[in-house]
Design an enzyme around this catalytic site. Structure first.
Site, PDB file in Angstrom:
ATOM      1  N   ASN A   2      -5.700   8.562   5.726  1.00  0.00           N
ATOM      2  CA  ASN A   2      -4.386   8.468   4.863  1.00  0.00           C
ATOM      3  C   ASN A   2      -4.696   8.143   3.507  1.00  0.00           C
ATOM      4  O   ASN A   2      -3.788   8.676   2.501  1.00  0.00           O
ATOM      5  CB  ASN A   2      -3.531   7.402   5.432  1.00  0.00           C
ATOM      6  CG  ASN A   2      -2.469   6.835   4.330  1.00  0.00           C
ATOM      7  OD1 ASN A   2      -1.381   7.444   4.214  1.00  0.00           O
ATOM      8  ND2 ASN A   2      -2.850   5.690   3.613  1.00  0.00           N
TER       9      ASN A   2
ATOM     10  N   ASP B 164      -2.021  13.567 -12.024  1.00  0.00           N
ATOM     11  CA  ASP B 164      -1.150  14.639 -12.400  1.00  0.00           C
ATOM     12  C   ASP B 164      -1.317  14.969 -13.899  1.00  0.00           C
ATOM     13  O   ASP B 164      -1.679  14.263 -14.944  1.00  0.00           O
ATOM     14  CB  ASP B 164      -0.025  14.470 -12.460  1.00  0.00           C
ATOM     15  CG  ASP B 164       0.428  14.173 -10.986  1.00  0.00           C
ATOM     16  OD1 ASP B 164      -0.393  14.447  -9.917  1.00  0.00           O
ATOM     17  OD2 ASP B 164       1.670  13.821 -10.552  1.00  0.00           O
TER      18      ASP B 164
ATOM     19  N   TYR C  56       8.805  13.263  -0.312  1.00  0.00           N
ATOM     20  CA  TYR C  56       8.785  12.228  -1.205  1.00  0.00           C
ATOM     21  C   TYR C  56       9.301  10.913  -0.335  1.00  0.00           C
ATOM     22  O   TYR C  56      10.304  10.728   0.177  1.00  0.00           O
ATOM     23  CB  TYR C  56       9.658  12.536  -2.359  1.00  0.00           C
ATOM     24  CG  TYR C  56       9.121  13.552  -3.223  1.00  0.00           C
ATOM     25  CD1 TYR C  56       8.245  13.070  -4.263  1.00  0.00           C
ATOM     26  CD2 TYR C  56       9.233  14.830  -3.079  1.00  0.00           C
ATOM     27  CE1 TYR C  56       7.688  14.013  -5.210  1.00  0.00           C
ATOM     28  CE2 TYR C  56       8.622  15.870  -3.731  1.00  0.00           C
ATOM     29  CZ  TYR C  56       7.606  15.553  -4.828  1.00  0.00           C
ATOM     30  OH  TYR C  56       7.281  16.427  -5.659  1.00  0.00           O
ATOM     31  N   ILE C  57       8.174  10.155  -0.303  1.00  0.00           N
ATOM     32  CA  ILE C  57       8.160   8.651   0.295  1.00  0.00           C
ATOM     33  C   ILE C  57       8.310   7.673  -0.593  1.00  0.00           C
ATOM     34  O   ILE C  57       7.587   7.577  -1.534  1.00  0.00           O
ATOM     35  CB  ILE C  57       7.353   8.645   1.408  1.00  0.00           C
ATOM     36  CG1 ILE C  57       7.187   9.833   2.264  1.00  0.00           C
ATOM     37  CG2 ILE C  57       7.546   7.338   2.243  1.00  0.00           C
ATOM     38  CD1 ILE C  57       8.288  10.060   3.398  1.00  0.00           C
TER      39      ILE C  57
ATOM     40  N   TYR D 251      -4.024  17.906  -6.436  1.00  0.00           N
ATOM     41  CA  TYR D 251      -3.479  17.368  -5.476  1.00  0.00           C
ATOM     42  C   TYR D 251      -3.310  18.669  -4.515  1.00  0.00           C
ATOM     43  O   TYR D 251      -3.502  18.320  -3.243  1.00  0.00           O
ATOM     44  CB  TYR D 251      -2.549  16.698  -5.913  1.00  0.00           C
ATOM     45  CG  TYR D 251      -1.614  16.060  -5.064  1.00  0.00           C
ATOM     46  CD1 TYR D 251      -2.123  14.594  -4.452  1.00  0.00           C
ATOM     47  CD2 TYR D 251      -0.734  16.195  -4.186  1.00  0.00           C
ATOM     48  CE1 TYR D 251      -1.611  13.852  -3.403  1.00  0.00           C
ATOM     49  CE2 TYR D 251       0.366  15.263  -3.269  1.00  0.00           C
ATOM     50  CZ  TYR D 251      -0.291  14.181  -2.817  1.00  0.00           C
ATOM     51  OH  TYR D 251       0.309  13.340  -2.004  1.00  0.00           O
TER      52      TYR D 251
HETATM   53  P1  NDP Z   1      -0.207   4.529  -2.068  1.00  0.00           P
HETATM   54  O1  NDP Z   1      -0.807   4.894  -3.687  1.00  0.00           O
HETATM   55  O2  NDP Z   1       0.868   3.700  -2.194  1.00  0.00           O
HETATM   56  O3  NDP Z   1      -1.655   3.951  -1.287  1.00  0.00           O
HETATM   57  C1  NDP Z   1      -2.690   4.396  -1.235  1.00  0.00           C
HETATM   58  C2  NDP Z   1      -3.859   3.906  -0.430  1.00  0.00           C
HETATM   59  O4  NDP Z   1      -5.151   4.458  -0.351  1.00  0.00           O
HETATM   60  C3  NDP Z   1      -4.089   2.413  -1.177  1.00  0.00           C
HETATM   61  O5  NDP Z   1      -4.273   1.512   0.143  1.00  0.00           O
HETATM   62  C4  NDP Z   1      -5.241   2.587  -1.806  1.00  0.00           C
HETATM   63  O6  NDP Z   1      -6.162   1.382  -1.935  1.00  0.00           O
HETATM   64  C5  NDP Z   1      -6.169   3.596  -1.107  1.00  0.00           C
HETATM   65  N1  NDP Z   1      -7.065   4.369  -1.540  1.00  0.00           N
HETATM   66  C6  NDP Z   1      -6.830   5.214  -2.743  1.00  0.00           C
HETATM   67  N2  NDP Z   1      -8.312   5.591  -3.135  1.00  0.00           N
HETATM   68  C7  NDP Z   1      -8.982   5.047  -2.176  1.00  0.00           C
HETATM   69  C8  NDP Z   1     -10.433   5.202  -1.843  1.00  0.00           C
HETATM   70  N3  NDP Z   1     -11.124   5.883  -2.611  1.00  0.00           N
HETATM   71  N4  NDP Z   1     -11.185   4.255  -0.828  1.00  0.00           N
HETATM   72  C9  NDP Z   1     -10.289   3.556  -0.121  1.00  0.00           C
HETATM   73  N5  NDP Z   1      -9.177   3.433  -0.113  1.00  0.00           N
HETATM   74  C10 NDP Z   1      -8.435   3.990  -1.143  1.00  0.00           C
HETATM   75  O7  NDP Z   1      -0.116   5.954  -1.645  1.00  0.00           O
HETATM   76  P2  NDP Z   1       0.822   6.591  -0.552  1.00  0.00           P
HETATM   77  O8  NDP Z   1       1.299   5.382   0.314  1.00  0.00           O
HETATM   78  O9  NDP Z   1       1.946   7.013  -1.405  1.00  0.00           O
HETATM   79  O10 NDP Z   1       0.199   7.789   0.011  1.00  0.00           O
HETATM   80  C11 NDP Z   1      -0.509   7.553   1.355  1.00  0.00           C
HETATM   81  C12 NDP Z   1      -0.890   9.095   1.537  1.00  0.00           C
HETATM   82  O11 NDP Z   1       0.453   9.665   2.003  1.00  0.00           O
HETATM   83  C13 NDP Z   1      -1.703   9.739   0.491  1.00  0.00           C
HETATM   84  O12 NDP Z   1      -2.854  10.635   1.005  1.00  0.00           O
HETATM   85  C14 NDP Z   1      -0.403  10.351  -0.316  1.00  0.00           C
HETATM   86  O13 NDP Z   1      -1.047  11.610  -0.771  1.00  0.00           O
HETATM   87  C15 NDP Z   1       0.056  10.990   0.910  1.00  0.00           C
HETATM   88  N6  NDP Z   1       1.365  11.431   0.413  1.00  0.00           N
HETATM   89  C16 NDP Z   1       2.235  10.372  -0.101  1.00  0.00           C
HETATM   90  C17 NDP Z   1       3.737  10.963  -0.315  1.00  0.00           C
HETATM   91  C18 NDP Z   1       4.667   9.900  -1.029  1.00  0.00           C
HETATM   92  O14 NDP Z   1       5.623  10.317  -1.309  1.00  0.00           O
HETATM   93  N7  NDP Z   1       4.203   8.654  -1.029  1.00  0.00           N
HETATM   94  C19 NDP Z   1       4.031  12.358  -0.045  1.00  0.00           C
HETATM   95  C20 NDP Z   1       3.142  13.115   0.576  1.00  0.00           C
HETATM   96  C21 NDP Z   1       1.999  12.609   0.741  1.00  0.00           C
HETATM   97  P3  NDP Z   1      -6.075   0.374  -3.314  1.00  0.00           P
HETATM   98  O15 NDP Z   1      -4.532  -0.001  -3.206  1.00  0.00           O
HETATM   99  O16 NDP Z   1      -7.025  -0.481  -2.961  1.00  0.00           O
HETATM  100  O17 NDP Z   1      -6.332   1.356  -4.390  1.00  0.00           O
END
Ligand code: NDP
Length: 235
Positions: free
Chosen positions: A77, A83, A174-175, A142
């Site tokens: 995840n 961007d 979009y979530i 992305y």
């Molecule tokens: P958030 O930005 O809310 O959370 C991202 C999470 O990933 C955090 O826990 C962050 O940790 C962790 N993370 C990021 N980089 C690393 C790394 N290098 N190593 C370990 N942990 C990492 O993201 P979302 O919940 O919005 O998105 C989750 C997934 O869903 C993503 O893959 C995103 O692309 C995908 N997605 C999201 C959408 C949306 O509308 N939100 C739509 C479509 C897809 P920390 O907080 O410590 O940085």
């Protein structure tokens, strides 16, 4: 009780997945990179590491093995955005997103998949995005990473099928998470106009689909992508 590893489980969609799977009686470990927010899912085990670092992933799996927490189920995840219009995008913005969203999946999935294959059971769910197939201005990096995830999912599903390992992807629209809330307010308002459901999705709506895909009973569902986007993009 099966062991689950959720990458990027401290916030947003990952956090909702962690919370939902705890409710469903899984033993859950999640990773994060920077700092744990106050409301992190405390019933799970949190591990701070950078998924782009091979050594961090190896060390995580060693620790999980020692504690009998080695993942039988893996939710890839963790993801970021950086961007920029392509003519202004730096090589660093491009590679940072590809490394975090796609290459890190290799780092963690290969060792976990090898064990799943030996044991004859495994569930892998990769979080892709609506923009993998729809495209999005300012997101060449992305979209490339998320489209890569869908190809990876199908290829590994073919390899894993006869070993009891299912591999699926989920593509949220979009979530309501930090990732979306950092988009400029006027752009967000315009995005909602393009969503037939008339609203952004909720993280738990993604978590429930992940829960369905990882169930023992879902062993004939593999190589599939699930869209969760309020009819914003149908494919
Ligand atoms: P958030 O930005 O809310 O959370 C991202 C999470 O990933 C955090 O826990 C962050 O940790 C962790 N993370 C990021 N980089 C690393 C790394 N290098 N190593 C370990 N942990 C990492 O993201 P979302 O919940 O919005 O998105 C989750 C997934 O869903 C993503 O893959 C995103 O692309 C995908 N997605 C999201 C959408 C949306 O509308 N939100 C739509 C479509 C897809 P920390 O907080 O410590 O940085």
């Amino acid at each position: 009780m099966r062991n689950v590893l959720v990458t990027g489980g401290s916030r947003g969609i990952g956090k909702a997945i962690v919370e939902y799977l705890i409710e469903q009686n899984y033993r859950v470990v999640f990773t994060y990179k920077n700092a744990l927010p106050e409301d992190f899912p405390a019933a799970a085990i949190a591990m701070k590491l950078d998924m782009t670092e091979v050594a961090h992933c190896e060390s995580l799996l060693e620790q999980l093995e020692e504690q009998n927490l080695y993942p039988e189920i893996l939710i890839n995840n963790a993801g970021i955005t950086a961007d920029a219009m392509f003519h202004k995008m730096t090589a660093q913005q491009f590679s940072e997103v590809i490394n975090t969203n796609l290459i890190s999946i290799f780092n963690i999935t290969q060792p976990v998949y090898i064990k799943m294959r030996e044991k004859g059971f495994g569930r892998i769910v990769n979080i892709s995005s609506i923009n993998a197939r729809k495209g999005q201005i300012g997101q060449t990096n992305y979209c490339a990473s998320k489209a890569g995830i869908q190809g990876f999912t199908k290829a590994l599903a073919l390899e894993g099928a006869k070993f009891g390992v299912t591999v699926n992807s989920v593509s949220p629209g979009y979530i309501e998470t930090d990732m979306v809330m950092k988009i400029r307010e006027d752009i967000r308002a315009n995005l909602i106009k393009d969503i037939p459901a008339g609203r952004f999705g909720k993280p738990k709506e993604v978590a429930r689909v992940v829960g369905f895909l990882i169930a023992d009973e879902s062993d004939y569902i593999t190589g599939v992508n699930y869209d969760i986007n309020g009819a914003m993009h149908l494919s």
